[in-house]
Scaffold this active site. Structure first.
Site, short mmCIF file in Angstrom:
data_model
loop_
_atom_site.label_atom_id
_atom_site.label_comp_id
_atom_site.label_asym_id
_atom_site.label_seq_id
_atom_site.Cartn_x
_atom_site.Cartn_y
_atom_site.Cartn_z
N GLN A 102 21.43 -17.90 36.22
CA GLN A 102 22.33 -18.09 35.08
C GLN A 102 21.78 -17.34 33.87
O GLN A 102 22.42 -17.31 32.83
CB GLN A 102 22.42 -19.58 34.73
CG GLN A 102 23.00 -20.42 35.83
CD GLN A 102 22.77 -21.90 35.55
OE1 GLN A 102 23.53 -22.56 34.84
NE2 GLN A 102 21.70 -22.45 36.10
N VAL A 104 20.61 -14.42 31.33
CA VAL A 104 21.15 -13.12 30.94
C VAL A 104 20.02 -12.14 30.65
O VAL A 104 20.28 -11.00 30.26
CB VAL A 104 22.12 -13.26 29.75
CG1 VAL A 104 23.33 -14.09 30.15
CG2 VAL A 104 21.43 -13.88 28.52
N HIS A 120 26.01 -15.11 34.72
CA HIS A 120 26.45 -15.17 33.32
C HIS A 120 26.30 -13.83 32.60
O HIS A 120 26.28 -13.79 31.36
CB HIS A 120 25.69 -16.27 32.58
CG HIS A 120 26.07 -17.65 33.04
ND1 HIS A 120 25.33 -18.79 32.76
CD2 HIS A 120 27.13 -18.08 33.79
CE1 HIS A 120 25.93 -19.85 33.30
NE2 HIS A 120 27.00 -19.45 33.94
N CYS A 138 37.55 3.52 26.09
CA CYS A 138 36.69 3.87 24.96
C CYS A 138 35.35 4.30 25.55
O CYS A 138 34.84 3.67 26.46
CB CYS A 138 36.47 2.65 24.07
SG CYS A 138 38.01 1.93 23.45
N CYS A 151 34.67 1.55 18.22
CA CYS A 151 35.10 2.84 18.79
C CYS A 151 35.63 3.73 17.65
O CYS A 151 36.47 3.30 16.86
CB CYS A 151 36.19 2.61 19.84
SG CYS A 151 36.87 4.15 20.50
N GLY A 191 14.56 -24.79 36.72
CA GLY A 191 14.74 -24.65 35.28
C GLY A 191 16.17 -24.65 34.80
O GLY A 191 16.50 -23.91 33.88
N ASN A 217 11.46 -28.70 37.85
CA ASN A 217 11.83 -28.90 36.44
C ASN A 217 10.88 -29.96 35.88
O ASN A 217 10.67 -31.00 36.52
CB ASN A 217 13.29 -29.40 36.35
CG ASN A 217 13.89 -29.26 34.97
OD1 ASN A 217 13.25 -29.58 33.98
ND2 ASN A 217 15.11 -28.77 34.92
N ALA A 235 8.06 -23.72 35.96
CA ALA A 235 8.31 -22.63 36.91
C ALA A 235 7.03 -21.83 37.19
O ALA A 235 6.71 -21.54 38.34
CB ALA A 235 9.40 -21.71 36.36
P1 OAD Z 1 19.40 -25.42 29.71
O1 OAD Z 1 18.79 -25.10 28.40
O2 OAD Z 1 20.64 -26.26 29.74
O3 OAD Z 1 18.33 -26.16 30.62
C1 OAD Z 1 17.02 -25.67 30.71
C2 OAD Z 1 16.28 -26.52 31.72
O4 OAD Z 1 15.00 -25.94 31.92
C3 OAD Z 1 16.04 -27.97 31.27
O5 OAD Z 1 16.40 -28.84 32.32
C4 OAD Z 1 14.53 -28.02 31.01
O6 OAD Z 1 13.97 -29.30 31.34
C5 OAD Z 1 14.03 -26.97 31.97
N1 OAD Z 1 12.76 -26.34 31.59
C6 OAD Z 1 12.25 -26.16 30.35
N2 OAD Z 1 11.07 -25.49 30.43
C7 OAD Z 1 10.86 -25.23 31.75
C8 OAD Z 1 9.83 -24.56 32.48
N3 OAD Z 1 8.80 -24.01 31.85
N4 OAD Z 1 9.94 -24.50 33.83
C9 OAD Z 1 11.00 -25.06 34.47
N5 OAD Z 1 12.00 -25.70 33.83
C10 OAD Z 1 11.93 -25.79 32.49
O7 OAD Z 1 19.62 -24.02 30.48
P2 OAD Z 1 20.59 -23.68 31.69
O8 OAD Z 1 20.70 -24.82 32.63
O9 OAD Z 1 20.19 -22.36 32.20
O10 OAD Z 1 25.16 -19.90 29.36
O11 OAD Z 1 21.97 -23.53 30.92
C11 OAD Z 1 23.11 -23.07 31.59
C12 OAD Z 1 23.92 -22.15 30.70
O12 OAD Z 1 24.19 -22.78 29.46
C13 OAD Z 1 23.19 -20.87 30.31
O13 OAD Z 1 23.28 -19.86 31.29
C14 OAD Z 1 23.89 -20.47 29.03
C15 OAD Z 1 24.06 -21.83 28.37
O14 OAD Z 1 25.16 -21.93 27.53
C16 OAD Z 1 25.36 -18.57 29.14
O15 OAD Z 1 24.53 -17.82 28.67
C17 OAD Z 1 26.72 -18.10 29.53
#
Ligand code: OAD
Length: 246
Positions: A102, A104, A120, A138, A151, A191, A217, A235
């Site tokens: 997920q 970027v 994403h 463009c 543009c 994560g 996590n 991670a």
């Molecule tokens: P979140 O910020 O929602 O969740 C991050 C997760 O990583 C949490 O569950 C933390 O406990 C965990 N975490 C933090 N540090 C960590 C580490 N060192 N090792 C392992 N885990 C750890 O992020 P996502 O689930 O990726 O959308 O969020 C999903 C989407 O929401 C993203 O892709 C983004 C956002 O809006 C877009 O960019 C389109």
């Protein structure tokens, strides 16, 4: 047998492994997550203003500047031990690994897994906001410097190449992700808070199709109920322990 040993055994014998990563994967590389209570981007910024087409149209300069800062953060970051352990495992076991992210950023790619499936988008790949109104396309070379660049011929604006709230995921990416989740023996979820769909649904898809589901996590996530093993750690700590040889 400890949980780490049990997961190592699963990963050593699996014929297909799918890894789903979220922002926590890159946290130890210095890239902020979204939903962590103190440090998450969405605790300080409003996603409706900064991560939607509506927000961009309302204030393109502000949104462009916010992404410019995040892009610089991604360029300055380096893959961590978790990214490296995943890519090394994939290279040692050809045909076994699919990484679906997920994120970027490009840290899986730079760690050595260029075929990572990006749900994403790519923050470093800008694209035009509109289809070219003249039907000519463009050209990026026609982008006039600005915030955001526009543009020179038609005024179309550049926008970051990420998927914003309310937008569809790239069809080829979600198809590839669903296939990998359905076909794998082990789904390793790293994560992610499991709050954003359809990515969050991949754990259930995999489990229903008979895969073992492992979640890495340090905190609870919304999809912990799908896991056979919950490895509470980060991670960069946990992935080398479950994936490295020896
Ligand atoms: P979140 O910020 O929602 O969740 C991050 C997760 O990583 C949490 O569950 C933390 O406990 C965990 N975490 C933090 N540090 C960590 C580490 N060192 N090792 C392992 N885990 C750890 O992020 P996502 O689930 O990726 O959308 O969020 C999903 C989407 O929401 C993203 O892709 C983004 C956002 O809006 C877009 O960019 C389109």
């Amino acid at each position: 047998m400890t949980d780490v040993e049990a997961v190592r055994a699963q990963l050593a014998q699996a014929r297909r492994v799918c890894v789903l990563t979220g922002a926590g994967m890159s946290a130890e590389s210095g890239i902020p997550t979204f939903r962590d209570a103190m440090s998450g981007l969405w605790s300080r910024f409003d996603p409706a203003q900064l991560a939607s087409e509506e927000g961009f149209r309302a204030d393109p300069a502000r949104v462009w500047a916010w992404y410019a800062e995040r892009k610089q953060g991604v360029r300055d970051a380096q893959p961590n031990a978790g990214h490296v352990a995943l890519a090394d495992y994939g290279r040692r076991r050809p045909g076994v690994l699919t990484i679906v992210t997920q994120n970027v950023d490009d840290l899986h790619q730079r760690a050595g897994w260029p075929q990572t499936v990006r749900l994403h988008g790519d923050i470093l790949a800008d694209r035009w906001l509109e289809a070219c109104p003249r039907g000519l396309g463009c050209a990026i070379t026609h982008a006039q410097p600005g915030e955001p660049p526009a543009c020179a011929d038609c005024g179309n604006l550049l926008r970051p190449g990420v998927v914003w709230f309310g937008e569809m995921l790239p069809e080829d990416a979600i198809d590839a992700a669903e296939r990998a989740a359905r076909d794998c023996d082990v789904l390793l979820v790293v994560g992610t808070s499991g709050a954003v769909w359809p990515a969050a649904g991949l754990a259930r898809v995999a489990r229903r199709a008979g895969a073992k589901v492992v979640i890495v996590n340090p905190q609870a996530s919304e999809i912990d109920g799908e896991a056979h093993w919950l490895l509470r750690g980060t991670a960069a700590e946990v992935l080398p322990r479950v994936l490295d040889e020896g």
